[in-house]
Design a protein around this motif. Structure first.
Motif, PDB file in Angstrom:
ATOM      1  N   PRO A  93     -23.524  -4.008 108.322  1.00  0.00           N
ATOM      2  CA  PRO A  93     -23.937  -5.387 108.026  1.00  0.00           C
ATOM      3  C   PRO A  93     -23.433  -6.433 109.024  1.00  0.00           C
ATOM      4  O   PRO A  93     -22.482  -6.219 109.780  1.00  0.00           O
ATOM      5  CB  PRO A  93     -23.310  -5.651 106.643  1.00  0.00           C
ATOM      6  N   GLU A  94     -24.065  -7.591 108.954  1.00  0.00           N
ATOM      7  CA  GLU A  94     -23.602  -8.790 109.646  1.00  0.00           C
ATOM      8  C   GLU A  94     -22.200  -9.155 109.137  1.00  0.00           C
ATOM      9  O   GLU A  94     -21.892  -8.988 107.952  1.00  0.00           O
ATOM     10  CB  GLU A  94     -24.573  -9.940 109.350  1.00  0.00           C
ATOM     11  N   PHE A  95     -21.350  -9.629 110.002  1.00  0.00           N
ATOM     12  CA  PHE A  95     -19.995 -10.084 109.646  1.00  0.00           C
ATOM     13  C   PHE A  95     -19.198  -9.010 108.894  1.00  0.00           C
ATOM     14  O   PHE A  95     -18.303  -9.336 108.101  1.00  0.00           O
ATOM     15  CB  PHE A  95     -20.049 -11.357 108.788  1.00  0.00           C
ATOM     16  N   PHE A  96     -19.511  -7.732 109.132  1.00  0.00           N
ATOM     17  CA  PHE A  96     -18.863  -6.656 108.382  1.00  0.00           C
ATOM     18  C   PHE A  96     -17.357  -6.613 108.607  1.00  0.00           C
ATOM     19  O   PHE A  96     -16.599  -6.180 107.738  1.00  0.00           O
ATOM     20  CB  PHE A  96     -19.464  -5.304 108.779  1.00  0.00           C
ATOM     21  N   SER A  97     -16.893  -7.039 109.779  1.00  0.00           N
ATOM     22  CA  SER A  97     -15.468  -6.880 110.090  1.00  0.00           C
ATOM     23  C   SER A  97     -14.612  -8.015 109.555  1.00  0.00           C
ATOM     24  O   SER A  97     -13.390  -7.869 109.458  1.00  0.00           O
ATOM     25  CB  SER A  97     -15.260  -6.745 111.604  1.00  0.00           C
ATOM     26  N   THR A  98     -15.230  -9.143 109.184  1.00  0.00           N
ATOM     27  CA  THR A  98     -14.450 -10.311 108.777  1.00  0.00           C
ATOM     28  C   THR A  98     -14.846 -10.897 107.432  1.00  0.00           C
ATOM     29  O   THR A  98     -14.064 -11.618 106.822  1.00  0.00           O
ATOM     30  CB  THR A  98     -14.600 -11.445 109.815  1.00  0.00           C
TER      31      THR A  98
END
Length: 271
Positions: free
Chosen positions: A43-48
């Protein structure tokens, strides 16, 4: 290659904890790798996550990105191509972009897409800090050409027409599609129905497999990501849906279906 093995990940991200979120994705990949993988979508922005400004507090550069280094190693370890959701990319000019990277099986960057259509509506303020991209991107993987998009792009069909003109046979959309966490059940149902319609339309109108990989769960005091990550076939049939839980969905896609339809209906050549 006709049969393509896809892993579509739906993630409940822990706010601001890149290592935790990357390790969770790594476990999903490891647990599903035994039958082989050709493409993983995150997904989008998965790391934060997207709580407040957490997604822009620690941007990455292409030359010094812990997230990209982690996923490059995963790609090599499991011999799979990966669409790395999105990260906030900081350029030498100090501009910030919402960027999705495509990695091949050797961990090499073979595509970099900067989100064109930023979410600046109904309380969204992505454009306050992020610079919009301006270039459609198709990654040329060893199994197919994959068009790249991110989240709010899904509302703009002209982008997808550009991608199929560039040869896209699969189009991916890493997303963080949200609704106010105060919404009632009827509002949630309406929102999901709208999201489903976008998925079906983008697949059927372009004769591609269309894949959305979405966040799930509370992402701030006031936002709830709806999940419902989907793989939709070129006829507009939803063949998988992550519904409302964190998961990784494994599917095999027949690329001959797309190639046959594109010969019968050459919509990519019609304006």
């Amino acid at each position: 290659m006709s049969q393509v093995r896809i892993l579509n990940i739906q993630l409940n991200a822990k706010m601001g904890d890149k290592l935790y979120n990357c390790n969770k994705v790594g476990r999903f990949i490891s647990n599903n790798a035994k039958n082989g993988l050709d493409l993983v979508i995150v997904p989008e922005f998965f790391s934060t996550g997207i709580d407040g400004t957490s997604f822009v507090e620690h941007p990455e550069t292409q030359e010094n990105s812990g997230v990209l280094a982690y996923f490059s190693e995963l790609a090599r370890q499991f011999s799979t191509n990966i669409i790395c959701g999105s990260v906030i990319e900081k350029t030498p000019e100090n501009k910030l972009y919402n960027t999705s990277y495509a990695l091949d099986r050797k961990g090499k960057i073979v595509g970099k897409y900067r989100k064109i259509h930023l979410y600046n509506y109904l309380g969204g303020n992505e454009g306050n800090t992020i610079t919009p991209g301006n270039t459609p991107v198709v990654a040329d993987f060893d199994f197919a050409k994959v068009g790249m998009s991110i989240c709010f792009d899904i509302r703009y069909p002209q982008l997808y027409k550009s991608l199929i003109k560039m040869g896209a046979e699969i189009i991916v959309s890493p997303s963080a599609w949200c609704i106010p966490s105060s919404s009632n059940a009827d509002e949630m149902a309406d929102f999901i129905n709208c999201w489903r319609a976008f998925n079906v339309s983008r697949a059927a109108e372009n004769l591609v497999y269309f894949i959305t990989s979405n966040l799930i769960g509370i992402n701030s005091r006031y936002l709830y990501c709806i999940g419902n990550s989907m793989i939709t076939d070129p006829y507009g049939k939803i063949i998988s849906n992550g519904q409302n839980s964190e998961c990784a969905v494994y599917e095999k896609l027949d690329m001959e279906t797309v190639r046959k339809l594109k010969k019968q209906y050459p919509i990519y050549s019609i304006d």
